[in-house]
Design a protein around this motif. Sequence first.
Motif, mmCIF file in Angstrom:
data_model
loop_
_atom_site.group_PDB
_atom_site.id
_atom_site.type_symbol
_atom_site.label_atom_id
_atom_site.label_comp_id
_atom_site.label_asym_id
_atom_site.label_seq_id
_atom_site.Cartn_x
_atom_site.Cartn_y
_atom_site.Cartn_z
ATOM 1 N N LEU A 1 -4.614 7.871 1.345
ATOM 2 C CA LEU A 1 -3.723 8.284 2.432
ATOM 3 C C LEU A 1 -3.555 9.795 2.451
ATOM 4 N N ARG B 1 -6.666 11.436 3.731
ATOM 5 C CA ARG B 1 -7.033 11.081 5.102
ATOM 6 C C ARG B 1 -6.077 11.668 6.138
ATOM 7 N N ASP B 2 -4.794 11.745 5.810
ATOM 8 C CA ASP B 2 -3.777 12.172 6.771
ATOM 9 C C ASP B 2 -3.788 13.686 6.945
ATOM 10 N N VAL C 1 5.589 4.234 2.166
ATOM 11 C CA VAL C 1 6.080 5.427 2.859
ATOM 12 C C VAL C 1 6.964 5.033 4.032
ATOM 13 N N ARG C 2 6.504 4.091 4.831
ATOM 14 C CA ARG C 2 7.293 3.665 5.991
ATOM 15 C C ARG C 2 8.541 2.894 5.576
ATOM 16 N N LYS D 1 12.134 10.830 9.054
ATOM 17 C CA LYS D 1 10.714 10.798 8.766
ATOM 18 C C LYS D 1 10.383 11.861 7.726
ATOM 19 N N TYR E 1 5.638 16.354 4.949
ATOM 20 C CA TYR E 1 4.838 16.605 3.756
ATOM 21 C C TYR E 1 4.214 17.997 3.611
ATOM 22 N N THR F 1 0.857 -1.177 0.000
ATOM 23 C CA THR F 1 0.000 0.000 0.000
ATOM 24 C C THR F 1 0.897 1.233 0.000
ATOM 25 N N MET G 1 0.928 3.602 2.278
ATOM 26 C CA MET G 1 1.442 3.766 3.636
ATOM 27 C C MET G 1 2.598 2.820 3.898
ATOM 28 N N ASP G 2 2.485 1.603 3.410
ATOM 29 C CA ASP G 2 3.554 0.623 3.578
ATOM 30 C C ASP G 2 4.826 1.106 2.874
#
Length: 386
Positions: free
Chosen positions: A125, A128-129, A89-90, A99, A102, A84, A86-87
């Motif tokens: 994402l 939502r974020d 990104v991390r 980190k 944004y 995903t 998010m996956d």
Amino acid sequence: MQKGKRAIYLLLILGIPLLITGCWDRNELEGRAIVTLVALDKGENNEIKFSVQVERTSNSQESSTGGSSGVEKSAVIMSSTGETVMDAVRNLILKSGRKLYYPHNTAIILGNEIAKEGILPVLDLFNRDAEMRPLTWVLVTPGKATDIFEAQSTLESLPAKQLDMMLKDFGLSSKTVATTLLDTMKQLAYDSPGAVLSNIELDPNNPKKALLLNGAAVFQRDKLIGRLDPLETRGYLWSQGKVKSGVIIIPCPGEENKKVSMEIERANRKIESDISDGKLKFTITVNVVSRLAEQACLTDLGNPEKLIELKKSQCEVIEKEIRSIVDKAQEKYSTDILGFGTELNRKFPQEWQEIKENWAEEFPKAEVNIVVNSKISDIGLVKKPL
């Protein structure tokens, strides 16, 4: 009594500093990677490739080796993959050590393949974020999104800054669209039939890989189905009442092989719907005011008869541009990117409820009339050609 008041004042004076001490949960920018551009592509094994352009800090610039290009000195590009967004990104933190930050991100660029599959899942994402800005630009490119990172900025220190200025000034030509994340999610909200987003690519005529805003990308629901050229894009903007300025090229009266440039000063539009004998009819009315900006002929365009010819030619050009996008939306894409369904729902809510489930079939059958009213405000300082 006075001593009591003094004691209270003293306690307040001593207590207030305790409430305004430094932020215990602060995050210093030196420990963050400031993202200026985001690119999303289709990766291997059905994964998502997430790439960022990160602005270099002054310390990292000093430690960088000489001989690199301007883009390399001012920014660094990093990529990762994940199941995903998010996956991915991390996973990028495993490479950057910092980190990602944004709030300064300028744009989200979507590659062609990922846009064809559907953009709602990959934009979730960002929508939502709370750290993601809703006014971040969203663009689509014909190739891979990371190809845009290869662009060399000409007037700005970073390609991201130049892209931001290009999109803010899109109205000067009205041959492309400028869509933010907020605009995109509004277009795709609920049961929207489609959307039109900005299209970005590398200029094929520029060996230095300059950025080029070229028309627009068309989506059926959230899947990319095609593109509009610059004039079709302006036809779309006419239909949406979003033309701010631009140049209309028309033939010079009496010298058809010579051209005249008309500068658009302002414009507005109105869409009306009607149902007659079971037939859907829509009328797009555009009112435009322009001025004579340039002529390449010797005709006296200050003559009232010539001005009438200019207005007529201008109306024909605008009508042709609008007709081109109407035909393409109805005949090629069968997708209501023009907002006819919204207007029909507003005026005939009961009838709309009966046909909305089959709107994809009914939309191409609708009759569309185009009315253009043109006015020329002035012909400039030169009354007659020299």
